[in-house]
Every structure is written in structure tokens, then in C-alpha cells.
Motif scaffolding. Sequence first.
Motif, PDB file in Angstrom:
ATOM      1  N   MET A   1      11.034 -10.235 -52.467  1.00 12.29           N
ATOM      2  CA  MET A   1      12.263 -10.236 -51.656  1.00 12.29           C
ATOM      3  C   MET A   1      13.455  -9.807 -52.505  1.00 12.29           C
ATOM      4  SD  MET A   1      13.987 -13.337 -49.397  1.00 12.29           S
ATOM      5  CE  MET A   1      12.532 -13.517 -48.389  1.00 12.29           C
ATOM      6  N   LYS A  45      24.115  -8.689 -44.479  1.00  7.76           N
ATOM      7  CA  LYS A  45      23.498  -9.255 -43.278  1.00  7.76           C
ATOM      8  C   LYS A  45      22.661  -8.195 -42.582  1.00  7.76           C
ATOM      9  CE  LYS A  45      24.563 -11.883 -39.103  1.00  7.76           C
ATOM     10  NZ  LYS A  45      25.625 -12.471 -38.238  1.00  7.76           N
ATOM     11  N   LEU A  47      19.639  -7.364 -43.950  1.00 10.42           N
ATOM     12  CA  LEU A  47      18.609  -7.151 -44.957  1.00 10.42           C
ATOM     13  C   LEU A  47      17.850  -8.457 -45.176  1.00 10.42           C
ATOM     14  CD1 LEU A  47      20.521  -5.107 -47.707  1.00 10.42           C
ATOM     15  CD2 LEU A  47      18.713  -4.236 -46.203  1.00 10.42           C
ATOM     16  N   ASP A  48      16.563  -8.351 -45.451  1.00  8.39           N
ATOM     17  CA  ASP A  48      15.766  -9.525 -45.790  1.00  8.39           C
ATOM     18  C   ASP A  48      16.019  -9.845 -47.259  1.00  8.39           C
ATOM     19  OD1 ASP A  48      13.978 -11.586 -45.770  1.00  8.39           O
ATOM     20  OD2 ASP A  48      12.178 -10.327 -45.801  1.00  8.39           O
ATOM     21  N   HIS A  49      16.805 -10.862 -47.530  1.00 10.20           N
ATOM     22  CA  HIS A  49      17.200 -11.123 -48.913  1.00 10.20           C
ATOM     23  C   HIS A  49      17.418 -12.612 -49.153  1.00 10.20           C
ATOM     24  CE1 HIS A  49      21.535 -12.035 -48.221  1.00 10.20           C
ATOM     25  NE2 HIS A  49      21.405 -11.209 -47.197  1.00 10.20           N
ATOM     26  N   GLN A  50      17.321 -12.996 -50.419  1.00 11.98           N
ATOM     27  CA  GLN A  50      17.681 -14.341 -50.847  1.00 11.98           C
ATOM     28  C   GLN A  50      19.205 -14.464 -50.863  1.00 11.98           C
ATOM     29  OE1 GLN A  50      15.928 -15.250 -54.638  1.00 11.98           O
ATOM     30  NE2 GLN A  50      13.832 -14.935 -53.954  1.00 11.98           N
ATOM     31  N   HIS A 126      22.086   0.096 -45.772  1.00 13.93           N
ATOM     32  CA  HIS A 126      20.801  -0.574 -45.622  1.00 13.93           C
ATOM     33  C   HIS A 126      19.649   0.420 -45.750  1.00 13.93           C
ATOM     34  CE1 HIS A 126      22.197  -4.471 -43.382  1.00 13.93           C
ATOM     35  NE2 HIS A 126      22.874  -4.233 -44.490  1.00 13.93           N
ATOM     36  N   LYS A 130      16.670  -0.045 -48.482  1.00 20.86           N
ATOM     37  CA  LYS A 130      15.265  -0.197 -48.101  1.00 20.86           C
ATOM     38  C   LYS A 130      14.398   0.876 -48.748  1.00 20.86           C
ATOM     39  CE  LYS A 130      16.393  -2.389 -43.671  1.00 20.86           C
ATOM     40  NZ  LYS A 130      16.451  -2.198 -42.188  1.00 20.86           N
ATOM     41  N   TYR A 133      13.875   0.005 -52.381  1.00 22.45           N
ATOM     42  CA  TYR A 133      12.983  -1.145 -52.549  1.00 22.45           C
ATOM     43  C   TYR A 133      11.545  -0.713 -52.824  1.00 22.45           C
ATOM     44  CZ  TYR A 133      10.924  -5.734 -51.498  1.00 22.45           C
ATOM     45  OH  TYR A 133      10.251  -6.932 -51.586  1.00 22.45           O
TER      46      TYR A 133
END
Length: 486
Positions: A1, A45, A47-50, A126, A130, A133
Motif C-alpha cells: 500500500m 483522497k 487513492l488507496d493509501h495509509q 492520481h 497509480k 506504483y
Amino acid sequence: MILPVIMTGGSGTRLWPLSRGNYPKQFLSLNGEQTMLQQTIARLKGLDHQPSMLICNEEHRFIAAEQIRQLDVEHSGILLEPEGRNTAPAIALAAFKALENNKNIEEPILLVLAADHVIENKYEFHKSVKHAYVHAQDEKLVTFGILADKPETGYGYVMRGESLESKSEFSHNDLTSFRVSNFVEKPNLAMAQSYVDSGEFYWNSGMFMFKASRYLAVLKQFRPDIYEACKKSMQQQTVDNDFIRINKEAFLACPDESIDYAVMEPICQKIDRAEAIVVPMNAGWNDIGGFSALWQVSEKDNKGNVFNGDVKATDTKNSLVISDDKLVALVGVNDLVIVNTKDAILVAHKDKAQEVKSIVNELKKEKRSEATFHREVYRPWGKYDSLDSGERFQVKRITVKPGAKLSVQMHHHRAEHWVVVSGTAKITNDDNEILLTENQSTYIPIGVVHALENPGVIPLELIEVQSGSYLGEDDIVRFEDKYGRS
């Protein structure tokens, strides 16, 4: 993540007098209601993130914490640098902490961001993240290249190499990524124009993405001195509310170096360029490197003017005017930058506004407070505004947030008179504890232990008159402090 790592350092020189050493631009609302730091967090906001981790200067810690609190979002800690050592060590601290926090789960991929960038197109931001990533998962070190649509001499550049478009595992979101061929320093205008004309160069955004362990491995390979100093400094940590403090002595021994010099350039020059990848980003990026850049990204009237505050203008074009507290009137001028704050006024031609740094340097040489502090100074409990001063006296307006309390303290050289303007004050004055409300006052003699607290639900406003032989902020002896300053 993804683990966003937001660097919040800054010297506060390029947008002086709006920004100062103690309140740099990332804490200002320059392009909307939110501050630049808050916008940086808010654009994550979706994005899949910690929760984000912040790297912060010791002097800015309470400002950063308060601005995060206002957003009502979680964070992964605020790492405090005892002193700025540039981006390579700062990212190393975050990488060590990320690995420490994620021992039993999948290793996070760091998304390194600056807190003082404007990015207008969240979707494109974003999209590039991505895409990057995928490369970061493959052990690559990724930088984001901003599409250069004009020659800029204030930016470094990234030269792209071989395209990775043909490799299906790197195809994502219709973006093409490239191996990095070279990093280039800030060029002159002719060279910058040639870069743009070639189509092979991007502006260096200062944003990166990679696994924490991969970054540390490359740093250890090329700059073991930085690696060892940061590793040693992280071996002794103390947690203070939101803040993570490290071994100061070990960190101060660390060299001052950017990630470009310490890691990215050596990768391109000394080993296989396949290690470094550049992902293009076309998201309306701007680092607000000066007032001209601020004018460019701001909404303008039909004459090209940007006015913020109480401004009246006649026959004025293409100007930027910001006023904090008084009317600014313009007649028959073009291309000016005028910034009026409570304690300083800047007037500059828009094309020369970058040279404001020379003014700040002069102020620093003369040890003038305007280089570092605003007249209005923020504290964890609220703020104070220095209204007037003279020989043996100083007048301040103090605002205390609901539920906040100043430290239990005393002064060797000054007495204080407090007059409540609004709200309720709970005051400890020697052995006495009293409540004061609007139009009531008290006197704190020299050498008396005292404290001020707001027990109410609305801000407490009071006027403080200091009198004595020395009125500096360093004449404070703290006995107890809820913010860890005693």
C-alpha cells in the motif's frame, strides 16, 4: 500500500513577507481556502493509501499538527528534524520509520511529496501515481516529470531515455513511462528553450515513489555516510503527542544533501539506468516559486489583476495585490506585486519579484525579526499579535483556543497586566486561582508563577501589557507545559 510522505520544510524567503522563516508558504492559504499543506493531504483522497507521514522542522511542529487536526484526518506520525539536512536524509528517516511501523505487513511504497506544490488536476495526479506504483513494486525508483510547456530557468530538468510502453507489465492508464537518462541542473533561458523544443525533457517535480527498503539500499550503496547517520538517529526515538523525536546529535552529524545528488543522479551515471524511471505528469503542477507563479495560478479579473484583501484600483493591469489589514489603492500601474502585512510592505515589479530573497538576506544579516516572524505568531494554544512596543513596554493581543492552556511559567524581568476582551479566562496567579470575564483584569508581578487557561467553548481574547527591563520571549521559565516545551 502507498504511504504518503509529506515534506514540510521551507525557509520562507521566496514569498516574503507573506511567508517567513517561522511560517513558510506551505502553511499559507494561497490558492483557495485550505493551506497548501492541507491541499496536499486532501488531494490524496481517492487513492488507496495509509495515513500520511510528515517530515517537519521542530519549530513548525505545532502549526503542522493543528492544520492536520483541522482536516480531521489520521496521520502516521510527524517526524521532527532537529535541523534541516535536505531531502535525502529526510526521506531516509521516513523510510526507516515506515519499515519499523510495517514489520508484520506488506512493505509500504513511499509516495514522497512536497507540502508546497499546487496541483490543479487531481485526476491526472492520481493517474500518474497509480502508474508509478507498478514500477515501484518492481523495485524501481520513480520520479515524476512535469510536462514542460515553456522554458523555465527556475526548475531542474529530467531527461528521458528509452520508452517502456512496449512492455505490457508497465502499461497502465494510457501513460508512457521512460527510463531516466539524466538529471539536469537549472539551465539558462536558451538551454531551457532547447530542452522544451526537443520534447525529451521534463521539469523535475521533486516528487518520488519507491519501496522504503529499496531507497535505503541505494542510499547505503552511494551515500553510506547519510545512511548510517540516519540509521543511528532513528535508534533513539521519543514520542511526544503527535511528534516523533530522534537522536539530535546523530542527525546533526548527517551531511546536507538532496535526493537528486545522493541517489537519483548516481543511479543514472554509475549503474544500469533501468533502476530509475520517470513517469510523466500533466496535472497543472506549480511549485509557487515566487509571486509571478502565484499570479499565474490565481483567478484574475478582466484586466489580469489578482486582488486579495481591501484593494481599490484604477487603470491598473496584470498586478498582484495582497493586503492583510489595510486599504491598498493603485492608480495607473502595471505588472506590480504589492504585499501588505501587519509589519511589512513589499512593492516589486512582477518580473523582479524573485529577487525578494536578497531583501530577506539583508534582514537576516541585520538580525531583524521580520525575516523570521510575522507580527502575529502562532502557538499550540492559539496566537498572539504584537500591537505596540517601546522602551520598557510591549502590548499584545492574545487569543487562546477553547480548552487550551499556556504553560505554568514565570518571568525574571517583566510584569504583565491582563485585560479580558471576550470569553472566560482561568488564571493562576501565585497561589490564587481566579475566573475573569469581559472587561475584568489582573496583574502578574515580576517573579510570580502564573498560568492562563481558556475553560470555555469560545476563543478567549485578552490584551496583555508587559512592562520591565527585558521583554524577550526567552524570559520564560516553564514549570509545566501540556505541549512538551518545559
